[in-house]
Scaffold this motif. Structure first.
Motif, PDB file in Angstrom:
ATOM      1  N   THR A  12       0.832  -1.194   0.000  1.00  0.00           N
ATOM      2  CA  THR A  12       0.000   0.000   0.000  1.00  0.00           C
ATOM      3  C   THR A  12       0.867   1.245   0.000  1.00  0.00           C
ATOM      4  O   THR A  12       0.527   2.241  -0.621  1.00  0.00           O
ATOM      5  N   VAL A  16       0.131   4.385  -2.232  1.00  0.00           N
ATOM      6  CA  VAL A  16      -0.245   5.634  -1.578  1.00  0.00           C
ATOM      7  C   VAL A  16       0.801   6.708  -1.833  1.00  0.00           C
ATOM      8  O   VAL A  16       0.476   7.878  -1.969  1.00  0.00           O
ATOM      9  N   THR A  66     -12.862  11.743  -5.306  1.00  0.00           N
ATOM     10  CA  THR A  66     -13.657  10.613  -4.829  1.00  0.00           C
ATOM     11  C   THR A  66     -14.487  10.019  -5.968  1.00  0.00           C
ATOM     12  O   THR A  66     -14.578   8.804  -6.109  1.00  0.00           O
ATOM     13  N   VAL A 102     -10.518   6.629  -3.482  1.00  0.00           N
ATOM     14  CA  VAL A 102     -10.581   7.571  -2.366  1.00  0.00           C
ATOM     15  C   VAL A 102     -11.793   7.188  -1.533  1.00  0.00           C
ATOM     16  O   VAL A 102     -12.922   7.231  -2.003  1.00  0.00           O
ATOM     17  N   ARG A 103     -11.542   6.758  -0.302  1.00  0.00           N
ATOM     18  CA  ARG A 103     -12.621   6.313   0.591  1.00  0.00           C
ATOM     19  C   ARG A 103     -13.158   7.458   1.441  1.00  0.00           C
ATOM     20  O   ARG A 103     -14.259   7.385   1.959  1.00  0.00           O
ATOM     21  N   SER A 122      -7.109  15.622   4.880  1.00  0.00           N
ATOM     22  CA  SER A 122      -6.747  14.231   5.125  1.00  0.00           C
ATOM     23  C   SER A 122      -7.516  13.404   4.107  1.00  0.00           C
ATOM     24  O   SER A 122      -8.754  13.468   4.055  1.00  0.00           O
ATOM     25  N   THR A 124      -8.170   9.599   2.634  1.00  0.00           N
ATOM     26  CA  THR A 124      -8.030   8.164   2.877  1.00  0.00           C
ATOM     27  C   THR A 124      -8.169   7.452   1.541  1.00  0.00           C
ATOM     28  O   THR A 124      -9.191   7.583   0.863  1.00  0.00           O
ATOM     29  N   ALA A 126      -7.569   3.723  -0.730  1.00  0.00           N
ATOM     30  CA  ALA A 126      -7.537   2.274  -0.593  1.00  0.00           C
ATOM     31  C   ALA A 126      -7.027   1.653  -1.877  1.00  0.00           C
ATOM     32  O   ALA A 126      -7.350   2.100  -2.978  1.00  0.00           O
ATOM     33  N   GLN A 131      -5.977   0.286   3.267  1.00  0.00           N
ATOM     34  CA  GLN A 131      -6.223   1.724   3.148  1.00  0.00           C
ATOM     35  C   GLN A 131      -5.335   2.489   4.115  1.00  0.00           C
ATOM     36  O   GLN A 131      -4.880   1.950   5.119  1.00  0.00           O
ATOM     37  N   THR A 132      -5.094   3.733   3.773  1.00  0.00           N
ATOM     38  CA  THR A 132      -4.273   4.605   4.600  1.00  0.00           C
ATOM     39  C   THR A 132      -4.696   6.048   4.357  1.00  0.00           C
ATOM     40  O   THR A 132      -5.243   6.384   3.312  1.00  0.00           O
ATOM     41  N   ALA A 133      -4.430   6.904   5.330  1.00  0.00           N
ATOM     42  CA  ALA A 133      -4.743   8.330   5.213  1.00  0.00           C
ATOM     43  C   ALA A 133      -3.455   9.097   4.942  1.00  0.00           C
ATOM     44  O   ALA A 133      -2.406   8.788   5.497  1.00  0.00           O
ATOM     45  N   ARG A 134      -3.549  10.089   4.112  1.00  0.00           N
ATOM     46  CA  ARG A 134      -2.422  10.952   3.781  1.00  0.00           C
ATOM     47  C   ARG A 134      -2.861  12.407   3.888  1.00  0.00           C
ATOM     48  O   ARG A 134      -3.967  12.764   3.500  1.00  0.00           O
TER      49      ARG A 134
END
Length: 165
Positions: A12, A16, A66, A102-103, A122, A124, A126, A131-134
């Motif tokens: 990921t 990401v 999104t 984009v979640r 922020s 998030t 996936a 998934q991760t937030a940036r």
């Protein structure tokens, strides 16, 4: 680089990182773009309008990310960013690339900066089940009678504490 392009990223973090290393972040609204520089003196917009318009532009861009709506995303950008955006938006490092979803995306802070309004977010993303937030920092400036996104970079500002009571 040695992997065939049809294979998904191995982690990921690689996928990401593509979002964080945005291709048009360095394009900016160059110093020679007089319309993209913040107004000064009597022509300066009230702080409330600047914050509201900046928030509006960035939220529209996040919504476009999104929805994977490239045209809607492009329409939020200052003219000097649009050529680089067109070339890279759906590429492997672009905000609208197909390999991630984009979640969620939220605005975490809006403040005045040296080159315009700085809008911290922020996002998030996936890739498959991971998934991760940036954090992404958008710079929004007034260009003539309108507002536009003049830059995007990894990172953001710490939210300003609010007075309670």
């Amino acid at each position: 680089m040695g992997r065939p392009m049809s294979q998904p990223p191995r982690s990921t973090a690689v996928a990401v990182a593509a979002l964080a290393l945005l291709p048009f972040a360095l394009a900016g609204c160059g110093d020679d773009d007089k319309a993209g520089t913040p107004a000064t003196g009597a022509a300066r917009a009230p702080a409330e309008e600047a914050a509201a318009k900046s928030r509006e532009r960035v939220q529209a861009y996040l919504d476009a990310m999104t929805a994977k709506d490239v045209a809607a995303g492009r329409s939020q950008l200052c003219a000097p960013l649009q050529t680089a955006f067109d070339a890279n938006a759906t590429g492997p490092n672009g905000d609208f690339a197909d390999h991630f979803t984009v979640r969620g995306a939220t605005i975490t802070d809006v403040r005045s900066g040296a080159r315009g309004q700085e809008v911290s977010t922020s996002v998030t993303v996936a890739v498959g089940a991971r998934q991760t937030a940036r954090a992404l920092l958008f710079t929004v400036t007034r260009s003539g009678a309108d507002w536009c996104i003049a830059g995007e970079a990894p990172g953001g500002s710490t939210p300003t504490p609010t007075a309670s009571g």
